[in-house]
Design an enzyme around this catalytic site. Structure first.
Site, mmCIF file in Angstrom:
data_model
loop_
_atom_site.group_PDB
_atom_site.id
_atom_site.type_symbol
_atom_site.label_atom_id
_atom_site.label_comp_id
_atom_site.label_asym_id
_atom_site.label_seq_id
_atom_site.Cartn_x
_atom_site.Cartn_y
_atom_site.Cartn_z
ATOM 1 N N ARG A 125 0.824 -1.221 0.000
ATOM 2 C CA ARG A 125 0.000 0.000 0.000
ATOM 3 C C ARG A 125 0.851 1.260 0.000
ATOM 4 N NH1 ARG A 125 -2.581 -3.757 3.184
ATOM 5 N NH2 ARG A 125 -1.555 -2.978 5.043
ATOM 6 N N GLU A 134 5.104 -9.235 17.031
ATOM 7 C CA GLU A 134 4.586 -9.662 18.328
ATOM 8 C C GLU A 134 5.004 -11.124 18.582
ATOM 9 O OE1 GLU A 134 0.497 -8.753 18.635
ATOM 10 O OE2 GLU A 134 0.397 -9.258 20.774
HETATM 11 P P1 AMP Z 1 4.167 -1.907 12.365
HETATM 12 O O1 AMP Z 1 5.481 -2.446 11.885
HETATM 13 O O2 AMP Z 1 3.652 -2.615 13.571
HETATM 14 O O3 AMP Z 1 4.222 -0.393 12.572
HETATM 15 O O4 AMP Z 1 3.088 -2.229 11.241
HETATM 16 C C1 AMP Z 1 2.966 -1.426 10.132
HETATM 17 C C2 AMP Z 1 2.668 -2.235 8.907
HETATM 18 O O5 AMP Z 1 1.678 -3.227 9.118
HETATM 19 C C3 AMP Z 1 2.156 -1.319 7.810
HETATM 20 O O6 AMP Z 1 2.756 -1.715 6.573
HETATM 21 C C4 AMP Z 1 0.653 -1.549 7.789
HETATM 22 O O7 AMP Z 1 0.179 -1.601 6.478
HETATM 23 C C5 AMP Z 1 0.434 -2.869 8.511
HETATM 24 N N1 AMP Z 1 -0.564 -2.783 9.602
HETATM 25 C C6 AMP Z 1 -0.316 -2.998 10.922
HETATM 26 N N2 AMP Z 1 -1.422 -2.878 11.663
HETATM 27 C C7 AMP Z 1 -2.419 -2.568 10.803
HETATM 28 C C8 AMP Z 1 -3.821 -2.286 10.972
HETATM 29 N N3 AMP Z 1 -4.427 -2.309 12.164
HETATM 30 N N4 AMP Z 1 -4.536 -1.983 9.863
HETATM 31 C C9 AMP Z 1 -3.940 -1.953 8.644
HETATM 32 N N5 AMP Z 1 -2.627 -2.203 8.428
HETATM 33 C C10 AMP Z 1 -1.870 -2.515 9.498
#
Ligand code: AMP
Length: 175
Positions: A58, A95
């Protein structure tokens, strides 16, 4: 324009307990998509950005537009095994377990001023790993931009301390 109105919340996707923030409902409306691109472009215009590095998939939707409008090159950061040439790799904690992202070794040149872009900031692990890739290639991270930032218990911003962070929509989450 309230961009949050264009985000669809999908409960229990892709697994139970996750509130998935669906940005396809924002991207499909021209005015909302344009506004979200323009706000990021306006924030980083004049800051000497030479490359925009976006995270699949995305991230590419906005990343290409932002790079074009800033007069910068576009870099693809991808999941392992997707890029055809030699790569730099960075592993980060999830996680449960770990994940990795990759970038071509010659995507960034020494001294490139890089804007990292992803659609959403949750725990910050993905964005931090992307910044580490940029630094491995001797680029300078000028900023990190997101359409959505999940605030509250995830503390994504804390993981990205020291970087200029722009997020257009803040959505609180509870765990
Ligand atoms: P993080 O590494 O935990 O910051 O996760 C970010 C990545 O995971 C991004 O590329 C987001 O597209 C995806 N992502 C994580 N949580 C969500 C969520 N609740 N809704 C949509 N995409 C998410």
């Amino acid at each position: 324009m309230n961009l949050e109105d264009y985000i669809r919340n999908v409960p229990d996707f892709p697994v139970e307990g996750i509130q998935f923030k669906d940005i396809t409902t924002l991207a499909k409306v021209h005015e909302a998509f344009k506004d979200s691109c323009d706000r990021i472009i306006d924030h980083y215009r004049g800051k000497g950005i030479t490359k925009v590095a976006a995270i699949e998939a995305r991230g590419y939707v906005w990343g290409g537009v932002i790079a074009y409008q800033l007069g910068a090159g576009f870099i693809l950061i991808r999941k392992p095994g997707k890029l055809p040439y030699k790569t730099l790799s960075e592993t980060y904690e999830l996680e449960y377990g770990t994940d990795s992202i990759e970038m071509h070794i010659d995507a960034i040149e020494e001294g490139d001023k890089v804007l990292v872009f992803d659609d959403l900031l949750a725990t910050g692990g993905t964005a931090k790993a992307a910044c580490n890739l940029v630094k491995k290639a001797a680029g300078e991270v000028i900023g990190i931009a997101f359409v959505i930032e999940l605030t509250g218990s995830l503390h994504g911003r804390d993981k990205l301390k020291g970087y200029d962070i722009l997020s257009l929509i803040e959505i609180p989450v509870e765990e």
